[in-house]
Write an enzyme that holds these catalytic residues in place. Structure first.
Site, PDB file in Angstrom:
ATOM      1  N   GLU A  30       3.707  22.102 -34.481  1.00 14.31           N
ATOM      2  CA  GLU A  30       1.575  21.947 -34.409  1.00 14.31           C
ATOM      3  C   GLU A  30       1.104  21.456 -36.032  1.00 14.31           C
ATOM      4  O   GLU A  30       0.632  20.750 -36.685  1.00 14.31           O
ATOM      5  CB  GLU A  30       1.002  23.116 -33.680  1.00 14.31           C
ATOM      6  CG  GLU A  30       1.755  22.864 -32.235  1.00 14.31           C
ATOM      7  CD  GLU A  30       1.425  22.136 -31.889  1.00 14.31           C
ATOM      8  OE1 GLU A  30       0.128  21.484 -32.641  1.00 14.31           O
ATOM      9  OE2 GLU A  30       1.469  21.803 -30.812  1.00 14.31           O
ATOM     10  N   TYR A 113      -7.820  24.686 -33.458  1.00 13.05           N
ATOM     11  CA  TYR A 113      -7.245  23.721 -32.911  1.00 13.05           C
ATOM     12  C   TYR A 113      -5.174  23.953 -32.890  1.00 13.05           C
ATOM     13  O   TYR A 113      -5.160  24.401 -31.579  1.00 13.05           O
ATOM     14  CB  TYR A 113      -7.064  22.492 -33.038  1.00 13.05           C
ATOM     15  CG  TYR A 113      -5.730  21.803 -32.287  1.00 13.05           C
ATOM     16  CD1 TYR A 113      -5.514  21.113 -31.907  1.00 13.05           C
ATOM     17  CD2 TYR A 113      -4.237  21.963 -33.956  1.00 13.05           C
ATOM     18  CE1 TYR A 113      -4.433  20.993 -30.662  1.00 13.05           C
ATOM     19  CE2 TYR A 113      -2.762  20.808 -32.459  1.00 13.05           C
ATOM     20  CZ  TYR A 113      -3.420  21.204 -31.600  1.00 13.05           C
ATOM     21  OH  TYR A 113      -2.114  20.366 -30.959  1.00 13.05           O
ATOM     22  N   ASP A 131      -7.755  18.121 -30.206  1.00 17.64           N
ATOM     23  CA  ASP A 131      -7.607  17.362 -31.225  1.00 17.64           C
ATOM     24  C   ASP A 131      -7.469  15.791 -31.131  1.00 17.64           C
ATOM     25  O   ASP A 131      -8.389  15.709 -29.858  1.00 17.64           O
ATOM     26  CB  ASP A 131      -6.032  17.175 -31.554  1.00 17.64           C
ATOM     27  CG  ASP A 131      -5.118  17.021 -30.801  1.00 17.64           C
ATOM     28  OD1 ASP A 131      -5.444  16.508 -29.695  1.00 17.64           O
ATOM     29  OD2 ASP A 131      -3.925  16.899 -30.659  1.00 17.64           O
TER      30      ASP A 131
END
Ligand code: SF4
Length: 388
Positions: A30, A113, A131
């Site tokens: 991520e 996020y 996102d």
């Protein structure tokens, strides 16, 4: 939602981090994916996981090693924050990734996020993600006209993302079982096996995937979209209007000269200072020259402390970072042997040593060009000798 999950089960890309529920591996993916395309990230992630497969390995790694593994991905604050966070997890959680959203959010470099992605994908918790891809899907699906960066619209989008993932959580037994390095055969088989079909991980990933491969910024493939029948933008022929965006600020053009100096088979390089752009990365001695005419000999003398005997153009590198459009003109410099004054600051490094140092992206391209024109480096020693 069922259509979206079914579509994801059939079309999800086979990405390596989708074959694990190890929170460490998912976290690394991520962070790498922020500001970076999937196809770029895959080899970086695979190399990283081979070199630093655990939280403890990352916590103990040298700064040079983590920067070298990140070299070329840019936005290097990300990798330094990864290590800071890993050290906190080792110190405060015994190396086990925390499962509480608030604890994850408190880690350096982790925003709402990333915390949501880890909680939902690794721990199957109903934490929303928002996102750029999810924003595009939701604004088009619901016909949301406001600027997603404005507070009110942004809050609305988070609420919608939360509603989706909460419904997913209610549609399938929630698993908070800690996953270790448990592998699944493929994302497709993982989704299919999660009967009755909905869960937080796959719901969030399906929204992101739809935005990445179908609901793209330009020319979305609405004919292949599993939610086209519900999509306000598609049904009203206004796909191009969403998401609303403010015009970008004008780009700033900057021009630099870099100097490649060789002496007895070694090259002069410098490490960028802590606290600034590209901190701790290596670069060629350089100076900003603006857009007017510049006397290169004088500039080289200012940077290197000695007037060059000769200057030859090596290459010109163009790259963009945030709003800057940067041109870096590299020159090979020959310095006179009988120069006076102190030697130029930096480190003299063999070609083999240059390959081992983590370079700032544009300067790494100069290194590539130099080594390509001068042949393969010799693995003759550790490659460095300090003069600073
Ligand atoms: Fe995006 Fe088109 Fe699907 Fe609407 S129908 S969500 S605009 S791909």
């Amino acid at each position: 939602m069922a259509r979206l999950l079914d579509w994801f089960a059939r079309h999800a890309r086979d990405l390596p981090w989708r074959k694990t529920r190890d929170p460490y591996a998912i976290w690394v993916s991520e962070v790498m994916l922020q500001q970076t395309q999937v196809k770029t990230v895959v080899p970086y992630w695979e190399r990283w996981m081979r070199a630093l497969p655990t939280m403890r390995a990352l916590a103990k790694a040298s700064p040079r090693k983590i920067h070298k593994l990140w070299e070329g991905l840019g936005y290097y604050t990300r990798v330094r924050n990864l290590q800071r966070a890993a050290r906190i997890i080792v110190r405060q959680h015994g190396g086990r990734f925390p499962e509480e959203f608030a604890e994850i959010l408190a880690l350096p470099g982790v925003g709402r996020y990333t915390a949501g992605a880890i909680c939902s994908i690794a721990f199957h918790q109903p934490a929303p993600v928002l996102d750029g891809n999810v924003i595009r899907v939701l604004t088009r699906l619901f016909g949301i006209a406001g600027d997603p960066r404005e507070t009110e619209t942004n809050a609305l989008l988070w609420r919608l993302a939360e509603r989706f993932v909460t419904e997913a959580a209610n549609g399938t037994p929630r698993s908070t079982r800690r996953a270790t390095q448990r592998e699944v055969r493929s994302p497709q088989s993982a989704v299919r096996s999660s009967s009755p079909g909905a869960n937080c991980s796959h719901l969030n990933q399906s929204l992101m995937e739809l935005g990445a491969v179908v609901c793209t910024p330009r020319r979305p493939n609405c004919r292949a979209c599993p939610v086209a029948a519900q999509c306000v933008a598609f049904r009203t022929g206004r796909v191009g209007e969403f998401p609303a965006a403010k015009p970008r600020p004008a780009a700033t053009v900057r021009r630099f000269a870099a100097f490649v100096v060789e002496c007895d088979g070694r090259f002069l390089v410098r490490r960028r200072p802590a606290g600034g752009v590209n901190a701790h990365l290596w670069e060629w001695p350089n100076v900003e020259i603006g857009n007017g005419g510049a006397d290169l000999g004088t500039l080289a003398q200012t940077v290197l402390g000695a007037k060059p005997k000769a200057l030859d153009a090596l290459c010109t590198i163009r790259h963009s970072i945030t709003r800057y459009r940067i041109t870096l003109e590299a020159h090979v410099v020959a310095l006179g042997r009988n120069r006076r004054g102190p030697p130029p600051a930096g480190r003299w490094v063999t070609p083999a040593g240059l390959e081992r140092l983590p370079f700032a992206s544009a300067h790494g391209k100069i290194r590539q060009r130099l080594l390509a024109t001068s042949g393969k480096p010799r693995e003759d020693d550790d490659g460095t000798s300090r003069t600073e």
